[in-house]
Design an enzyme around this catalytic site. Structure first.
Site, PDB file in Angstrom:
ATOM      1  N   HIS A 371       0.705  -1.139  -0.004  1.00  0.00           N
ATOM      2  CA  HIS A 371       0.161  -0.239   0.027  1.00  0.00           C
ATOM      3  C   HIS A 371       0.716   1.192  -0.019  1.00  0.00           C
ATOM      4  O   HIS A 371       0.246   2.271  -0.351  1.00  0.00           O
ATOM      5  CB  HIS A 371      -1.075  -0.091   1.093  1.00  0.00           C
ATOM      6  CG  HIS A 371      -1.970  -1.225   0.767  1.00  0.00           C
ATOM      7  ND1 HIS A 371      -2.195  -2.103   1.383  1.00  0.00           N
ATOM      8  CD2 HIS A 371      -3.048  -0.847  -0.126  1.00  0.00           C
ATOM      9  CE1 HIS A 371      -3.396  -2.740   0.893  1.00  0.00           C
ATOM     10  NE2 HIS A 371      -3.679  -2.271   0.008  1.00  0.00           N
ATOM     11  N   CYS A 684      -8.126  -5.270 -11.514  1.00  0.00           N
ATOM     12  CA  CYS A 684      -7.756  -4.033 -11.017  1.00  0.00           C
ATOM     13  C   CYS A 684      -6.230  -3.979 -10.153  1.00  0.00           C
ATOM     14  O   CYS A 684      -5.797  -3.096  -9.636  1.00  0.00           O
ATOM     15  CB  CYS A 684      -8.624  -3.478  -9.569  1.00  0.00           C
ATOM     16  SG  CYS A 684     -10.166  -3.142 -10.080  1.00  0.00           S
TER      17      CYS A 684
END
Ligand code: PEP
Ligand code: MG
Length: 758
Positions: A371, A684
């Protein structure tokens, strides 16, 4: 007094006395050589070692025996070891102490006849570290084969710390050599690691974990130093108390902080530092000395709980050093144009920094799909990861270049190197301009297969790229980033404002809002969480949302309100079984009822989607598809669970390639089943930013993608250059083969077929 307490006091007294003797020895020496010889002499006597030697790092990057007590004197200035050669070279290179009871049997032992060390068995080598750099090695050797005790290693560490300080102040070399060594230590460095977020960045080195400020070693006034140490410690204790008083803290971190506080108030720690101050050291040198002893102990401790506690103590020492230097413990204020260096960094920590100043990132750990990488990509900050030594090779303020495409870092680059990267940077902006010029071109393969390209978004700033890239809309808006930035849960009103802003910036293009995928590496500081051994497989995503309606419902309410009169697409993360969708839908219906009853404007339409990120969901995708309007493959997580390879682990994240028959046939199944169920499926994962992987995914039937803004231009160009039927034939033709990576052959095939890969 307990046994261990009395031993500690004795030990501290011993080390303090030794340091004092070293100090005195230095005072009366005239030349650098004399100083060294006196040091080895007094140390050998004090620790009753058969041999005590000091090796120093030369401008040629070799280690030379500079002084010895116990080895043949003729070997001084003659014996040299290359960097990494022999036990001494290994100590310098690894920057770690090395202890062995039988040196000649050690695999790295390098025999040097001139030293006469044949009969010596035990060896204890400790690096001389200053500002993260190895300046030499301090060695104790004994004839008998014996194991050095923890206390002896600790004492040697303390001596080495002091020697490093003295070496750094230029007292062990003649002025010319000092200068040359300085130049060598500050030479340009090139590190090759892994490019995670592409782009070239220039800037000045800044540390996430700030190195300890420079300071003096010896103090004239011991009383005054003791008072400084006391004040620093009291201020540190008060700041830890304040942390604990913060009522926003939840149970788990409080426990950790309580233990942390115990250490801050630990009398043994304080006493050891005080004893070092009384022996003549400055408060800072005393903290560092005790820290070095602790680190030596830490290296020996196997018990993970105890190790954690030792880490606490290390952290406290660093904070205390910063306090003594009059600095706060807050995150660093960045210089203009900063390249931030850190061992690891969380997405929230990254967002805490001033974005306008942060130009590049050099991290010890971070994968393409972590992330922190996703946030960095969204912010357009080049990121290179996978090395530890940038931390020790760079100093704050050093010039740096980061190239996130080829995974290179340059520290103090030469003007020529800097120039070539400047050229690359301007070439890249020219390329960006070329992609922008193609943004209106249809995204269709040569044989007529239409591919839809959407954009992944995390913060409103990203939305400015929607028009520039010509993306069809936002395929994945990661709403959790807003939850990670603040000190508290964002209120529904604040969320609504953000979602409205996104809708407005989208200018009528569709937006898929993914509900907060919190947990795993995206843990907000204010959230109540229990420690989990495997947080990626733990309480996260929809699992957390259905258990905590207090978190989920305000978000749904905010989404419905922001979408009044518009098309609302809601995507649920980390779906494993269909019942999770049903639970989420029930909560959504309650919010819809609430709003209808109040007669408020409703969204024009609502479509629900599920993220396919677990093999369980992929395997039973038809069950899931029956409950939603659209599907989205979270390739980052799906790959992590498919290969059981942590997407954030440096050791395993690049071990498996998605361009492999097993994974590709798995995605082919997902695409085929979604098609049969009549539900659109969008890929995605960040893997599709890599063009070879993107072509392979098209080959297995994926025709909708959502990627970071920077990937869209190259992706469109690739699509327009492909023959979908030909790539599909190539890839599916390899499905039946034994498991092996196909990347190289596939890439060669693509190149030959004229695919636009760069
Ligand atoms: C994924 O897992 O591929 C995904 C898109 O979600 P995230 O990276 O936010 O976990
Ligand atoms: Mg995911």
């Amino acid at each position: 007094m307990s046994d261990s307490e009395s031993r500690t006091t004795k030990e501290v007294g011993g080390i303090a006395a030794l340091l004092r003797t070293m100090h005195d020895a230095l005072a009366f020496a005239e030349s650098a050589q004399e100083r060294l010889d006196k040091l080895t002499h007094v140390i050998a006597r004090h620790v009753a070692s058969d041999v005590c030697s000091i090796y120093l790092r030369l401008p040629s990057d070799e280690l030379e025996l500079y002084s010895t007590e116990g080895l043949n004197r003729e070997a001084v200035h003659k014996t040299r070891l290359k960097w990494g050669e022999g036990l001494v070279g290994v100590v310098a290179e690894t920057k770690r102490p090395l202890v062995t009871s039988d040196a000649p049997l050690h695999p790295n032992f390098a025999y040097r006849p001139e030293t006469g060390e044949d009969p010596l068995h035990s060896f204890l080598g400790v690096p001389l570290i200053r500002s993260g750099k190895s300046l030499g090695v301090f060695v104790l050797q004994n004839l008998a084969s014996r194991r050095y005790t923890d206390e002896e290693v600790g004492a040697a560490q303390a001596v080495a710390t002091l020697l490093a300080e003295i070496a750094a102040s230029g007292e062990l070399f003649d002025p010319r050599t000092t200068e040359e060594v300085g130049a060598m230590l500050h030479r340009p460095e090139r590190l090759v690691a892994t490019g995670v977020v592409s782009g070239v960045a220039f800037g000045k080195a800044a540390f996430h974990e700030q190195p300890a400020p420079k300071h003096k070693v010896f103090a004239k006034d011991a009383e005054a130093e003791a008072a400084r140490l006391n004040d620093g410690l009291s201020a540190l204790q008060a700041s830890v108390d304040a942390m604990l008083e913060d009522t926003a803290l939840e149970a788990a971190p409080r426990e950790v902080l309580e233990t942390y506080r115990l250490f801050a108030y630990d009398r043994g720690w304080k006493e050891r530092m005080r004893a070092a101050v009384i022996s003549g050291l400055t408060a800072e040198a005393a903290v560092e000395q005790v820290q070095a002893e602790n680190r030596a102990r830490m290296a020996q401790v196997k018990d993970p709980y105890l190790r954690e506690r030792m880490v606490d103590l290390d952290d406290l020492s660093n904070r205390l050093l910063r306090r003594l230097a009059g600095k706060s413990a807050a995150p660093a204020v960045l210089p203009d144009d900063a390249i931030l260096i850190a061992r690891s960094l969380g997405p929230a920590e990254l967002l805490e920094y001033d974005r306008s100043k942060l130009k590049g990132l050099a991290l010890g750990e971070a994968s393409t799909t972590s992330h922190v990488a996703i946030v960095a990509r969204a912010l357009g900050i080049p990121l290179v990861a996978g090395f530890d030594n940038a931390i020790s090779l760079a100093e704050p303020g050093d010039d740096m270049v980061v190239d996130g495409e080829i995974g290179e870092i340059h520290i103090r680059p030469t003007p020529e190197v800097a120039l070539s990267f400047r050229e690359k940077q301007s070439l890249q902006s020219a390329q960006q301009a070329a992609f922008a010029a193609e943004s209106e071109l249809p995204c269709v393969t040569r044989d007529g297969v239409a591919v839809s390209l959407f954009m992944n978004v995390g913060i409103p700033l990203d939305m400015d790229n929607l028009e520039r890239t010509g993306a069809a809309g936002v395929g994945l808006f990661r709403t959790e980033l807003q939850f990670l930035i603040g000190a508290q849960l964002p209120r529904a009103g604040v969320q609504e404002k953000l979602y409205r802003e996104i809708f407005e910036k989208a200018g009528g293009k569709p937006v898929v809002f993914r509900t907060a995928d919190l947990g795993a590496d995206k843990a907000a500081s204010y959230m109540k969480r229990r420690a989990e051994t495997n947080p990626a497989m733990g309480w996260r995503g929809m699992r957390m949302a259905v258990d905590r309606p207090g978190l989920f419902r305000p978000q749904i309410r905010a989404l419905i309100a922001a979408a009044a009169g518009r098309e609302l697409n809601i995507l649920f993360p980390m779906i494993t079984v269909a019942s999770e969708i049903m639970a989420a839908r029930a909560l959504l219906n309650r919010e819809l009822d609430w709003r209808t009853k109040r007669g408020r404007d409703m969204p024009k339409s609502i479509r629900l989607g599920a993220m396919i990120e677990t093999p369980a969901a992929a395997w039973r995708i038809d069950d899931i598809a029956a409950h939603v309007d659209f599907l989205s493959v979270g390739g980052n997580d799906l790959m992590q669970f498919y290969y059981a390879a942590d997407r954030d682990s440096e050791l395993v994240q690049r071990r498996f390639d998605p361009v492999e028959a097993g994974f590709l046939s798995f995605v082919a199944m997902i695409a085929a089943k979604a098609r049969a169920a009549g539900k659109p499926v969008t890929f995605c994962g960040e893997q599709a930013s890599d063009l070879v992987t993107a072509a392979a995914l098209i080959a297995v039937g994926v025709t909708r993608f959502s990627s970071p803004a920077s990937a869209i231009g190259p992706f469109r160009r690739l699509v327009r250059s492909l023959d979908a039927a030909a790539v599909s034939k190539w890839i599916t033709g390899h499905f039946g083969e034994a498991q092996r990576p196909l990347r190289r052959e596939f890439e060669a095939f693509l190149r030959q077929a004229g695919a636009a890969l760069s």
